[in-house]
Scaffold this motif. Structure first.
Motif, PDB file in Angstrom:
ATOM      1  N   LYS A 171      -6.094   4.613  -1.272  1.00 54.66           N
ATOM      2  CA  LYS A 171      -4.936   4.960  -0.430  1.00 54.66           C
ATOM      3  C   LYS A 171      -5.358   5.601   0.887  1.00 54.66           C
ATOM      4  CE  LYS A 171      -2.889   7.319  -3.782  1.00 54.66           C
ATOM      5  NZ  LYS A 171      -1.844   8.057  -4.563  1.00 54.66           N
ATOM      6  N   ARG A 172      -6.670   5.841   1.021  1.00 56.62           N
ATOM      7  CA  ARG A 172      -7.166   6.495   2.234  1.00 56.62           C
ATOM      8  C   ARG A 172      -8.145   5.603   3.000  1.00 56.62           C
ATOM      9  NH1 ARG A 172      -6.366  10.879  -1.372  1.00 56.62           N
ATOM     10  NH2 ARG A 172      -8.381  10.580  -2.404  1.00 56.62           N
ATOM     11  N   ALA A 173      -7.904   4.300   2.938  1.00 63.88           N
ATOM     12  CA  ALA A 173      -8.740   3.375   3.709  1.00 63.88           C
ATOM     13  C   ALA A 173      -8.227   3.367   5.149  1.00 63.88           C
ATOM     14  CB  ALA A 173      -8.699   1.979   3.088  1.00 63.88           C
ATOM     15  N   TYR A 174      -8.454   4.492   5.813  1.00 66.15           N
ATOM     16  CA  TYR A 174      -7.840   4.710   7.117  1.00 66.15           C
ATOM     17  C   TYR A 174      -8.494   3.875   8.215  1.00 66.15           C
ATOM     18  CZ  TYR A 174      -6.133   9.014   4.857  1.00 66.15           C
ATOM     19  OH  TYR A 174      -5.553   9.914   4.012  1.00 66.15           O
ATOM     20  N   GLY A 175      -7.665   3.434   9.161  1.00 63.99           N
ATOM     21  CA  GLY A 175      -8.145   2.915  10.422  1.00 63.99           C
ATOM     22  C   GLY A 175      -8.083   4.044  11.453  1.00 63.99           C
ATOM     23  N   ARG A 176      -8.053   3.680  12.725  1.00 59.22           N
ATOM     24  CA  ARG A 176      -7.926   4.707  13.753  1.00 59.22           C
ATOM     25  C   ARG A 176      -7.419   4.080  15.055  1.00 59.22           C
ATOM     26  NH1 ARG A 176     -13.452   3.475  13.732  1.00 59.22           N
ATOM     27  NH2 ARG A 176     -14.478   3.428  15.787  1.00 59.22           N
TER      28      ARG A 176
END
Length: 476
Positions: free
Chosen positions: A118-123
């Motif tokens: 759930k924290r496969a973050y982009g930016r």
């Protein structure tokens, strides 16, 4: 009770379509536990097609919904831990207590990936020009092919399955044919948790035939392998044909450096437990013991005494601390290592022989005064053998510890903060533990350097291994 042996293809448990199979042997008594079906080429093609189709829907499933299924699977692993651990001990040999810890650790790993997915973050990257938005996105790499060995039948497959599934990838896994039941049991947990059909496929067969067929398929976009350096190099060549991403966790030959400022008894208590865990059949097992001169005699004596006191027997027996080796090949290898060490002038402090003639049992063995040109000092023993040698200076032991092609894990014991920092900086391994042996947890990266492989499993790095990076620039 031992697990029913089946393959999982496109959501269905099945046997091989051409009838080929092999027996699975209990290493404690050499009796047959069950018959394992092999996948035919058409079975493998069905698994590939299922993985391709399922990837489209699973990658589009929200990370939140994927997490819910993974967390349910982890709950089922805990509920079934005794049953799964029994299967693990019967087919691999390790003590039941160790097997149960491994199964519970697998549940923890699954939970970790369920949340980390759930924290496969982009930016967002600030643009140098007005009216422009610059975005970095993380996307699942595609269908994954995973290959795992026999020594950790739960933890090694789950790192690959849970990592791939959490990232949104489908997966075809080929566990070891010698220890298949554990992975089958874990796959049932995923299925019973509601994993859509085709997302996870479990196949068996002749390893070279399976790997060559699956890796050659354009459907597969990522390969994750744990095993020997030789096989890892072969799979890398296969992967190169399709420019496929790889994670390789290969062999190790971990140095243990004991400086002269330690409490010998405390260190021995830690390292003996670690050395003989799973009968030494651990890629990060402490395997080359370097002890500074002044503590060497006391260390050897205490180590040999502790090793000799270990209770060896069937992993299902109460109180057993070390089970059998996993197969007859390991017995032959141990005998060869011991004979070579003797030929090079080393001393067998305790052990050195097979136990009995039924089951693959070998004595916990301690070998002292081992020269660096003895085979056990440069080839991974992968068994209950502890070679011990002495050293004089910091620079000398660093050179000797770093002299091999392996670079997986290393260990050091000292009461000096300065020495601890210095040795951590100098050791050429992917993982270093100081004053302990802990190098593997769900939240930390696990992987090696040099010929021990590349990439990591566990931690944020373990999820990243299954993600592509996409840059999007959008003008307004």
């Amino acid at each position: 009770m031992y697990e029913k042996l089946e393959m999982l293809i496109d959501g269905e448990w099945c046997a091989g379509s051409d009838g080929k199979s092999e027996p699975v042997i209990n290493p404690a008594n050499e009796e047959t536990l069950g018959t394992l079906p092999h996948a035919s080429r058409s079975d493998l093609d069905r698994a590939l097609a299922a993985a391709q189709r399922a990837f489209l829907s699973w990658s589009a499933t929200s990370a939140f919904d994927r997490s819910t299924i993974l967390r349910k699977a982890a709950e089922l692993m805990r509920e079934r831990s005794d049953q799964i651990a029994t299967t693990l001990t019967l087919e691999e040999g390790k003590a039941f207590a160790e097997a149960r810890v491994e199964v519970l650790s697998s549940a923890d790993i699954t939970d970790w990936y369920a949340e980390e997915g759930k924290r496969a973050y982009g930016r967002i990257i600030p643009s140098r020009a007005p009216g422009m938005r610059q975005m970095v996105l993380k996307e699942p790499v595609g269908p994954v092919a995973a290959f795992t060995p026999w020594n950790f039948p739960a933890v090694t497959p789950i790192r690959k399955m849970a990592g791939a599934l959490a990232a949104g990838c489908s997966c075809i896994i080929k566990p070891s044919e010698e220890t298949p039941g554990t992975c089958i049991a874990l796959a049932r947990c995923f299925q019973d948790a509601g994993l859509p059909k085709g997302v996870l496929n479990v196949v068996f067969g002749v390893p070279a035939e399976v790997s060559e067929r699956v890796i050659a398929s354009p459907i597969i976009r990522k390969i994750s392998f744990t095993g020997s350096i030789a096989v890892g190099k072969h799979l890398l060549k296969l992967a190169a044909e399709g420019l496929k991403r790889t994670t390789m966790e290969l062999g190790g030959h971990s140095p243990v450096i004991v400086f002269d400022d330690v409490d010998v008894d405390q260190v021995v208590k830690v390292v003996v437990a670690g050395k003989y865990r799973n009968a030494g059949q651990v890629c990060v097992s402490p395997t080359r013991f370097f002890v500074q001169d002044s503590k060497y005699p006391a260390f050897v004596k205490a180590f040999a005494t502790a090793a000799k006191a270990l209770k060896v027997g069937s992993g299902m027996e109460a109180g057993v601390q070390m089970g059998p080796l996993a197969n007859a090949r390991r017995l032959d290898a141990m005998a060869e290592f011991v004979a070579d060490a003797r030929d090079h002038g080393a001393k067998i402090e305790t052990g050195g022989d097979r136990i009995g003639n039924s089951g693959f049992f070998f004595e916990p063995t301690v070998i002292s005064d081992v020269p660096d040109d003895a085979r056990i000092m440069y080839d991974e023993p992968f068994g209950p053998l502890a070679p011990i040698t002495r050293f004089k200076s910091f620079d000398e032991v660093v050179t000797r510890a770093n002299s091999l092609e392996y670079g997986l894990a290393s260990y050091a014991f000292t009461t000096s903060e300065k020495t601890a920092s210095a040795i951590s900086d100098k050791l050429q391994t992917g993982m270093v533990a100081v004053n302990g042996l802990t190098v593997s947890t769900p939240e930390t990266p696990f992987g090696g350097v040099k010929h021990s492989g590349h990439g990591s499993e566990g931690g944020v790095e373990g999820l990243e291994a299954y993600l592509n990076t996409k840059f999007v620039s959008q003008a307004h």
